[in-house]
Every structure is written in structure tokens, then in C-alpha cells.
Design an enzyme around this catalytic site. Sequence first.
Site, mmCIF file in Angstrom:
data_model
loop_
_atom_site.group_PDB
_atom_site.id
_atom_site.type_symbol
_atom_site.label_atom_id
_atom_site.label_comp_id
_atom_site.label_asym_id
_atom_site.label_seq_id
_atom_site.Cartn_x
_atom_site.Cartn_y
_atom_site.Cartn_z
ATOM 1 N N ARG A 41 -87.497 36.954 70.190
ATOM 2 C CA ARG A 41 -86.094 36.927 69.722
ATOM 3 C C ARG A 41 -85.409 35.622 70.105
ATOM 4 N NH1 ARG A 41 -84.110 43.165 70.340
ATOM 5 N NH2 ARG A 41 -85.032 43.760 68.364
ATOM 6 N N GLY A 356 -88.314 48.604 64.185
ATOM 7 C CA GLY A 356 -88.579 48.317 65.595
ATOM 8 C C GLY A 356 -89.976 48.716 66.035
ATOM 9 N N GLY A 379 -83.049 48.554 62.739
ATOM 10 C CA GLY A 379 -82.136 49.328 61.904
ATOM 11 C C GLY A 379 -81.501 48.494 60.803
HETATM 12 P P1 ADP Z 1 -89.628 52.070 62.908
HETATM 13 O O1 ADP Z 1 -88.961 51.937 64.264
HETATM 14 O O2 ADP Z 1 -90.702 51.054 62.714
HETATM 15 O O3 ADP Z 1 -88.655 52.144 61.775
HETATM 16 P P2 ADP Z 1 -89.778 54.931 63.188
HETATM 17 O O4 ADP Z 1 -88.821 54.874 64.336
HETATM 18 O O5 ADP Z 1 -89.317 55.529 61.922
HETATM 19 O O6 ADP Z 1 -90.407 53.478 62.924
HETATM 20 O O7 ADP Z 1 -91.072 55.735 63.573
HETATM 21 C C1 ADP Z 1 -91.715 55.633 64.798
HETATM 22 C C2 ADP Z 1 -91.987 56.981 65.366
HETATM 23 O O8 ADP Z 1 -92.697 57.811 64.460
HETATM 24 C C3 ADP Z 1 -92.842 56.890 66.601
HETATM 25 O O9 ADP Z 1 -92.103 57.383 67.691
HETATM 26 C C4 ADP Z 1 -94.036 57.786 66.286
HETATM 27 O O10 ADP Z 1 -94.446 58.539 67.394
HETATM 28 C C5 ADP Z 1 -93.493 58.674 65.198
HETATM 29 N N1 ADP Z 1 -94.593 59.266 64.423
HETATM 30 C C6 ADP Z 1 -95.487 58.649 63.651
HETATM 31 N N2 ADP Z 1 -96.392 59.520 63.175
HETATM 32 C C7 ADP Z 1 -96.043 60.732 63.648
HETATM 33 C C8 ADP Z 1 -96.585 62.051 63.532
HETATM 34 N N3 ADP Z 1 -97.678 62.272 62.806
HETATM 35 N N4 ADP Z 1 -95.978 63.053 64.180
HETATM 36 C C9 ADP Z 1 -94.875 62.824 64.923
HETATM 37 N N5 ADP Z 1 -94.318 61.619 65.085
HETATM 38 C C10 ADP Z 1 -94.897 60.571 64.458
HETATM 39 MG MG MG Z 2 -87.944 53.345 65.507
#
Ligand code: ADP
Ligand code: MG
Length: 397
Positions: A41, A356, A379
Site C-alpha cells: 500500500r 481484500g 470494498g
Molecule cells: P473478498 O474479501 O476477496 O471480497 P469475501 O470476503 O467475499 O472475499 O470472501 C472471503 C471469505 O469467504 C473467506 O472468509 C472464506 O472463508 C469464505 N468462504 C469461501 N468459501 C467458503 C465456503 N465454501 N464455505 C464458507 N465460507 C467460505
Molecule cells: Mg473479505
Amino acid sequence: MVLDVKYPTIDNLACEEKVVFLRADLNVGLDESGQIRDDSRIRAILPTIQDLQKKRAKLVIASHLGRPAGKPNPKFSLLPVARRLAELLHVEVIKPDDCVGFEIKKLIAELRDKNIILLENLRFHHREEQNHDVFARQLAQYMDVYVTDAFGSLHREHASTVGMVRYFKQRAIGRLVEKEIAVLSRLLTEPQKPFVVVMGGAKISDKIGVIENLLNTASHILIGGGMAYTFLMAQGVDVGASLVEPNKIKLAQKILQRARFKSVPVHLPVDHVIVPDISHGAPQKIVSNNDNWSNQKGVDIGPQTVREFSDVLKQAQTVFWNGPLGVCEIEDFRKGTYAIAGAIAQLNAFTVVGGGDSVSAVRKSGVAENISHLSTGGGASLKFLERSVLPGLKALL
Ligand code: ADP
Ligand code: MG
């Protein structure tokens, strides 16, 4: 609507000998001993700093770090960031004990050469997150020009991202925000085809707007992670005790219908790693959609899904990926996520990862170097792709 707007850039500024307030997102992770875990960052805003220095601006940089809950706390001091910034730029970086007050005026008056002031953590004041006008005016007090390069904070309505902006005639976005807007806008308007979108993560409800918007430009959508189970359930698959949002099943059906209408194939996982409980060392089994899941939970995509997803990815000219494809915080369940990260990294295509947890998974898997763009706003990137108005951008107009 959001995409047609041209925001003023550094090129539009007259800032010779002017005091430029640069809102950055220097919210880096620190370890127990206060060392910076990942300085990306900080590196991400160097082009903006250097361009402002070329224009002979006097630079005052501000950021938040962690969640100090509105009061000073040495654990959340920006001092380690000031030190790293000094190393990277080979200048002196002066870090006062606060981000407002008379001391700042004094330090600005004493500022020499290309030296920089990095203000102390904005969130040491609870009025920052309240977008309090008194605090906004204090922040703006000794400054002439406002520049924001805090892409990851543009969706927040805080004093430093929104409130103070009205006190400036000269306002601009920095190089990082410029690049983020250019890259993400391209995904929504004219990605080079085939454009493959990979979505995962925990819940559909967080990502619905993004999927709907990307349906307009995508050639294929691959869905994994927790949200896949709601889609599978919408198609009548028994997904055992996996994460499902029962009140989103109708919505999932609607999305699948819209995708069919637009002739965008949506690929769902065909096999899964399942466990009785989500913990390290839990006994794993691989099942297909038609197998008996014996009421267990899906925690990762299976090997056949990895092959099928990788095959679709092979033809891509553009890729956007958001959301891990399994519970990748736990080592046992990250194989699918890392395999897809590897498949994307190998492509000779324009590849973008946002979110993230997704970006941190890509970094941990060691392939970050081979991704064209890692979006710095978790976000904020998703809000942008939803075509939501980002308050920090709106404030500049
Ligand atoms: P990003 O931060 O990249 O936008 P998210 O916050 O939407 O991603 O997703 C991340 C979360 O999704 C992680 O905490 C992960 O544990 C959860 N996750 C991914 N696959 C599963 C699953 N099959 N069951 C429960 N949680 C999941
Ligand atoms: Mg996330």
C-alpha cells in the site's frame, strides 16, 4: 453514470510551493513487534508522491491505520509507515504526534527540499469516522490543495475522504485512483473478449450487484466458494450442511435466468471437498453434485472443478476474479483457490483481482507478480463494479 465522469487529476493542478494534502490508504498490516508485514500500500502511492514532488508541491500525507476507536494508541501509530516511506523515497519523513493542530503549521513552514510530512493516524480522533465538520475544517486548515489516492477508502464518508474536500478549490485524484478507475471501468464497458469472471467468497448477498453488472460484459462466469451452494441449491442439488442463504435462492435463480437470456454460461462447481466441521485436520471427502453429502459442509472446489474452470480460463483475454473458492484461511481448504490463482497467473491475458481476501490469497500463493492488476480497494472495488457512487469521488466534483 459513474463511468462517464472525468475526475480532475494531478495534471490539472497548479501546486508549485502549495501545501498539498494527500489522503492515502496506508493501512498496512503490522506484526506483534510493530513491523510492516506488507508494504504494497505504501509502494502503491509512490507515483503520486513523485509526480507531486515534480510539481514542487509541499506534501502532507494523511491516512488511517487499524481501528484505534477514536483515541491515540501507540499500537496504531503511523511511525513505522513514516520510516518505510523515508527509505523508499530517500527523503526525510516528518511524523507529528497528531494530524491536526498548530504544530502542523510550524512543521509545514520548516519543510525543506523534497521532505514530507506524514500526519499521525486520522482515526485517533472519533470525529474522523463521524465526518464531523469541525474536524474536517481542522484538517483542511493549513492546506491549499486536496488530492486523494486512498482508493480503498473512497466508499467511506469520513472527514478526510468527504467532509474536508469542500474547503478546497483545487481537488484531484492521484495516480493510483486514476489507474483503479481506468482498469475497473474497462471491465464494465469494453473488456477484451473472451472475458471470464470468477466469483467466490462467502455470500451471494455481498456480490449480487457486481455479478449483475458484469453479466453485461462477461463471456463466462465461474462461481465457487460459499456462494456456489446457494446457486447449486437453486438448481436442486443437495449441498448437505454447506453455507447457504435460503432467502437468496430465488435471487440465484433470477441471476441464472438472466445469464441464460444473455447467453453467458455460468459454470458451477461439479465436485467439492466436504468435511464434518470447518477446522484444521477435519477428515476430508470429495463428492460430486449427485453424491450423498451425509450432511457435511463444502469447504473447497474439487479437482474436477479446478480442471473445468482452468479450461474455461485458458481462452480468456480478460479475467476478473473476486472471492476465494474455498475457506482459504485454513491451509487444508485452499488448494482450489491456489490452483485457480496459478491458472490465472499463467495466462497471457489482462488479469484483475479485487477484494481484500482474494488479493491476500493471491499474494500468499506467490503468484502476485503475474497478475496484471491487484486492486487495492477491497470494498471500494466491489462498490465501483456495482456502479455505486463512491462518496470520496463524488465529493471531488
Ligand atoms: P473478498 O474479501 O476477496 O471480497 P469475501 O470476503 O467475499 O472475499 O470472501 C472471503 C471469505 O469467504 C473467506 O472468509 C472464506 O472463508 C469464505 N468462504 C469461501 N468459501 C467458503 C465456503 N465454501 N464455505 C464458507 N465460507 C467460505
Ligand atoms: Mg473479505
